[in-house]
Design a protein around this motif. Structure first.
Motif, PDB file in Angstrom:
ATOM      1  N   PRO A   1       0.964  -1.068   0.088  1.00 17.20           N
ATOM      2  CA  PRO A   1      -0.089   0.124  -0.102  1.00 17.20           C
ATOM      3  C   PRO A   1       0.942   1.254  -0.023  1.00 17.20           C
ATOM      4  CG  PRO A   1       0.128  -0.997   2.265  1.00 17.20           C
ATOM      5  CD  PRO A   1       0.792  -2.061   1.224  1.00 17.20           C
ATOM      6  N   SER A   2       0.374   2.536  -0.404  1.00 16.09           N
ATOM      7  CA  SER A   2       1.080   3.628  -0.445  1.00 16.09           C
ATOM      8  C   SER A   2       0.203   4.638   0.202  1.00 16.09           C
ATOM      9  CB  SER A   2       1.415   3.943  -1.845  1.00 16.09           C
ATOM     10  OG  SER A   2       2.080   5.059  -1.854  1.00 16.09           O
ATOM     11  N   PHE A   3       0.708   5.446   0.938  1.00 21.81           N
ATOM     12  CA  PHE A   3      -0.175   6.455   1.772  1.00 21.81           C
ATOM     13  C   PHE A   3       0.523   7.775   1.709  1.00 21.81           C
ATOM     14  CE2 PHE A   3      -0.682   2.521   3.862  1.00 21.81           C
ATOM     15  CZ  PHE A   3      -1.953   2.072   3.994  1.00 21.81           C
ATOM     16  N   THR A   4      -0.030   8.917   1.803  1.00 20.36           N
ATOM     17  CA  THR A   4       0.468  10.247   1.804  1.00 20.36           C
ATOM     18  C   THR A   4      -0.222  10.977   2.728  1.00 20.36           C
ATOM     19  OG1 THR A   4       1.085  10.015  -0.615  1.00 20.36           O
ATOM     20  CG2 THR A   4       1.060  12.176   0.584  1.00 20.36           C
ATOM     21  N   LEU A   5       0.610  11.722   3.753  1.00 24.47           N
ATOM     22  CA  LEU A   5       0.078  12.717   4.617  1.00 24.47           C
ATOM     23  C   LEU A   5       0.944  13.999   4.398  1.00 24.47           C
ATOM     24  CD1 LEU A   5       0.225  10.561   8.049  1.00 24.47           C
ATOM     25  CD2 LEU A   5      -1.557  10.871   6.587  1.00 24.47           C
ATOM     26  N   THR A   6       0.026  14.945   4.555  1.00 26.69           N
ATOM     27  CA  THR A   6       0.429  16.328   4.198  1.00 26.69           C
ATOM     28  C   THR A   6       0.207  17.286   5.245  1.00 26.69           C
ATOM     29  OG1 THR A   6       0.359  15.796   1.685  1.00 26.69           O
ATOM     30  CG2 THR A   6       0.470  18.286   2.682  1.00 26.69           C
ATOM     31  N   ARG A   7       1.002  17.977   5.870  1.00 21.84           N
ATOM     32  CA  ARG A   7       1.048  18.958   6.940  1.00 21.84           C
ATOM     33  C   ARG A   7       0.703  20.351   5.930  1.00 21.84           C
ATOM     34  NH1 ARG A   7       5.036  22.210  10.243  1.00 21.84           N
ATOM     35  NH2 ARG A   7       3.793  23.437  11.591  1.00 21.84           N
ATOM     36  N   LYS A   8      -0.357  20.873   6.253  1.00 21.20           N
ATOM     37  CA  LYS A   8      -0.596  22.374   5.581  1.00 21.20           C
ATOM     38  C   LYS A   8       0.146  23.357   6.290  1.00 21.20           C
ATOM     39  CE  LYS A   8      -4.802  20.438   3.236  1.00 21.20           C
ATOM     40  NZ  LYS A   8      -6.368  20.855   2.999  1.00 21.20           N
ATOM     41  N   GLN A   9      -0.133  24.606   5.628  1.00 24.64           N
ATOM     42  CA  GLN A   9       0.444  25.843   6.498  1.00 24.64           C
ATOM     43  C   GLN A   9      -0.384  26.113   7.597  1.00 24.64           C
ATOM     44  OE1 GLN A   9       0.896  28.761   3.217  1.00 24.64           O
ATOM     45  NE2 GLN A   9       2.865  27.937   2.631  1.00 24.64           N
ATOM     46  N   ASP A  10      -1.640  25.523   7.528  1.00 24.30           N
ATOM     47  CA  ASP A  10      -2.502  25.970   8.845  1.00 24.30           C
ATOM     48  C   ASP A  10      -2.442  25.140   9.695  1.00 24.30           C
ATOM     49  OD1 ASP A  10      -3.762  24.135   7.478  1.00 24.30           O
ATOM     50  OD2 ASP A  10      -5.602  24.993   7.305  1.00 24.30           O
ATOM     51  N   ASP A  11      -1.434  24.230   9.771  1.00 27.99           N
ATOM     52  CA  ASP A  11      -1.115  22.859  10.763  1.00 27.99           C
ATOM     53  C   ASP A  11      -2.315  21.875  10.725  1.00 27.99           C
ATOM     54  OD1 ASP A  11       1.372  23.929  11.702  1.00 27.99           O
ATOM     55  OD2 ASP A  11       0.409  24.893  13.305  1.00 27.99           O
ATOM     56  N   THR A  12      -3.109  21.809   9.798  1.00 33.33           N
ATOM     57  CA  THR A  12      -4.035  20.655   9.606  1.00 33.33           C
ATOM     58  C   THR A  12      -3.460  19.777   8.821  1.00 33.33           C
ATOM     59  OG1 THR A  12      -4.995  21.788   7.679  1.00 33.33           O
ATOM     60  CG2 THR A  12      -6.058  22.283   9.746  1.00 33.33           C
ATOM     61  N   ILE A  13      -3.914  18.391   8.837  1.00 33.97           N
ATOM     62  CA  ILE A  13      -3.214  17.374   8.095  1.00 33.97           C
ATOM     63  C   ILE A  13      -4.219  16.732   7.139  1.00 33.97           C
ATOM     64  CG2 ILE A  13      -2.316  14.812   8.540  1.00 33.97           C
ATOM     65  CD1 ILE A  13      -0.661  16.893   9.760  1.00 33.97           C
ATOM     66  N   ASP A  14      -3.643  16.498   5.974  1.00 32.79           N
ATOM     67  CA  ASP A  14      -4.551  16.124   4.762  1.00 32.79           C
ATOM     68  C   ASP A  14      -4.206  14.735   4.725  1.00 32.79           C
ATOM     69  OD1 ASP A  14      -5.726  15.322   2.343  1.00 32.79           O
ATOM     70  OD2 ASP A  14      -4.572  16.767   1.367  1.00 32.79           O
TER      71      ASP A  14
ATOM     72  N   ILE B   1      -2.683  -7.707   8.417  1.00 34.43           N
ATOM     73  CA  ILE B   1      -0.999  -7.548   7.824  1.00 34.43           C
ATOM     74  C   ILE B   1      -0.991  -6.545   6.816  1.00 34.43           C
ATOM     75  CG2 ILE B   1       0.636  -9.169   7.341  1.00 34.43           C
ATOM     76  CD1 ILE B   1      -0.627 -11.454   8.349  1.00 34.43           C
ATOM     77  N   ILE B   2       0.158  -5.862   7.060  1.00 37.15           N
ATOM     78  CA  ILE B   2       0.459  -4.912   5.982  1.00 37.15           C
ATOM     79  C   ILE B   2       2.097  -5.291   5.528  1.00 37.15           C
ATOM     80  CG2 ILE B   2       1.114  -2.746   5.378  1.00 37.15           C
ATOM     81  CD1 ILE B   2      -1.109  -1.422   7.241  1.00 37.15           C
ATOM     82  N   SER B   3       2.347  -5.438   4.402  1.00 41.11           N
ATOM     83  CA  SER B   3       3.765  -5.833   3.832  1.00 41.11           C
ATOM     84  C   SER B   3       3.965  -4.894   2.827  1.00 41.11           C
ATOM     85  CB  SER B   3       3.664  -7.313   3.349  1.00 41.11           C
ATOM     86  OG  SER B   3       2.904  -7.372   2.345  1.00 41.11           O
ATOM     87  N   ALA B   4       5.413  -4.370   2.801  1.00 43.25           N
ATOM     88  CA  ALA B   4       6.045  -3.568   1.678  1.00 43.25           C
ATOM     89  C   ALA B   4       5.260  -2.139   1.508  1.00 43.25           C
ATOM     90  CB  ALA B   4       6.148  -4.275   0.325  1.00 43.25           C
ATOM     91  N   GLY B   5       4.763  -1.593   2.493  1.00 44.06           N
ATOM     92  CA  GLY B   5       4.019  -0.505   2.513  1.00 44.06           C
ATOM     93  C   GLY B   5       4.931   0.683   2.425  1.00 44.06           C
ATOM     94  N   GLU B   6       4.429   1.865   2.078  1.00 43.12           N
ATOM     95  CA  GLU B   6       5.003   3.310   1.817  1.00 43.12           C
ATOM     96  C   GLU B   6       4.412   4.221   2.263  1.00 43.12           C
ATOM     97  OE1 GLU B   6       7.967   4.372  -1.660  1.00 43.12           O
ATOM     98  OE2 GLU B   6       6.249   5.512  -1.502  1.00 43.12           O
ATOM     99  N   LEU B   7       5.021   4.935   3.157  1.00 44.18           N
ATOM    100  CA  LEU B   7       4.108   6.267   3.873  1.00 44.18           C
ATOM    101  C   LEU B   7       5.199   7.318   3.312  1.00 44.18           C
ATOM    102  CD1 LEU B   7       2.135   7.798   5.353  1.00 44.18           C
ATOM    103  CD2 LEU B   7       3.287   7.476   7.480  1.00 44.18           C
ATOM    104  N   THR B   8       4.421   8.510   2.881  1.00 44.99           N
ATOM    105  CA  THR B   8       5.011   9.709   2.481  1.00 44.99           C
ATOM    106  C   THR B   8       4.530  10.909   3.141  1.00 44.99           C
ATOM    107  OG1 THR B   8       5.575   9.077   0.183  1.00 44.99           O
ATOM    108  CG2 THR B   8       5.816  11.164   0.582  1.00 44.99           C
ATOM    109  N   PHE B   9       5.348  11.488   3.782  1.00 41.89           N
ATOM    110  CA  PHE B   9       5.040  12.509   4.762  1.00 41.89           C
ATOM    111  C   PHE B   9       5.657  14.020   4.205  1.00 41.89           C
ATOM    112  CE2 PHE B   9       6.003  15.703   8.314  1.00 41.89           C
ATOM    113  CZ  PHE B   9       5.026  16.165   8.442  1.00 41.89           C
ATOM    114  N   ILE B  10       4.719  14.683   3.848  1.00 45.62           N
ATOM    115  CA  ILE B  10       5.110  16.056   3.259  1.00 45.62           C
ATOM    116  C   ILE B  10       4.651  17.247   4.207  1.00 45.62           C
ATOM    117  CG2 ILE B  10       4.897  17.675   1.069  1.00 45.62           C
ATOM    118  CD1 ILE B  10       3.956  15.241  -0.417  1.00 45.62           C
ATOM    119  N   ASP B  11       5.889  17.907   4.625  1.00 44.82           N
ATOM    120  CA  ASP B  11       5.397  19.243   5.648  1.00 44.82           C
ATOM    121  C   ASP B  11       5.545  20.286   4.777  1.00 44.82           C
ATOM    122  OD1 ASP B  11       5.249  20.692   7.525  1.00 44.82           O
ATOM    123  OD2 ASP B  11       6.646  19.779   9.044  1.00 44.82           O
TER     124      ASP B  11
END
Length: 218
Positions: free
Chosen positions: A10-23, A44-54
């Motif tokens: 699986p692939s997930f993306t979390l983004t912290r916005k300029q107003d400190d909220t999380i997308d 069970i999660i295998s070979a996952g990827e999480l991208t955090f963008i601040d």
């Protein structure tokens, strides 16, 4: 009721916005009618990827950190405790170009209904230089080398949580700078650096321990 659910790559993306909220990168459909009740005994999660963008760093370009090779095993240890979930997860912290800047591990259990937990987060072999956007504004001297290890042990009972934190710095050195010339005064305005530098041992090591009292649902 699902006895076991396996999610591969699986692939997930979390983004912290300029107003400190999380997308979270997911738009949930509007719920109509009574929501379905789903129980999963093992995930069970295998070979996952999480991208955090601040994107919330002032005067800085977006900071990107990836969690690669994500593995997670989440399961219900007892049918008598329907909402308590045991978990073990691990992954590699990666820079934007894919080089490794640390390893992370999460283990323990949590009950999100009663707001109880006993869990542990560990970060090992963290490379301080990659995280410079979060600390370089406080220092007038630039780091040359440095490693960091973090351990956070969180225990919550009925939503009252105490997180015991340990931060260990090692091999910290600064880029060489010229010494003040005769007649020049030393700049003592950088109090943050002076405090940090005074706490470092002669080998560039330092340990910080502190506790945080908070609510689990914060």
């Amino acid at each position: 009721i699902f006895n076991k659910l396996v999610i591969d790559s699986p692939s997930f993306t979390l983004t912290r916005k300029q107003d400190d909220t999380i997308d979270f990168g997911v738009t949930l459909p509007k719920q109509t009618g009574k929501p379905a009740v789903i129980y999963i005994n093992k995930l069970i999660i295998s070979a996952g990827e999480l991208t955090f963008i601040d994107r919330g760093l002032t005067g800085q370009p977006p900071f990107i950190l990836k969690l690669g090779d994500l593995k997670a095993d989440v399961f219900r240890p007892s049918l008598l405790q329907l909402f308590r979930m045991q978990f073990n997860a691990s992954g590699r912290l990666l820079s934007q170009d894919g080089s490794e800047v640390g390893q992370v591990k999460l283990s323990g259990w949590a009950d999100p209904v009663n707001w109880d937990t006993d869990s542990k987060l560990e970060v090992k072999n963290g490379k301080l230089l990659y995280f410079a956007p979060y600390y370089d504004q406080y220092f007038s001297r630039e780091l040359k080398t440095g490693d960091v290890a973090v351990t956070v042990t969180a225990v919550s009972k009925k939503n009252d949580m105490v997180a015991d934190c340990h931060i260990g710095l090692s091999n910290v050195t600064f880029l060489e700078e010229g010494q003040p010339q005769k007649g020049q005064s030393v700049d003592f305005s950088n109090i943050a650096f002076m405090t940090f530098d005074s706490m470092l041992g002669p080998d560039g090591n330092m340990a910080i321990d502190f506790s945080i009292k908070t609510k689990m649902n914060n």
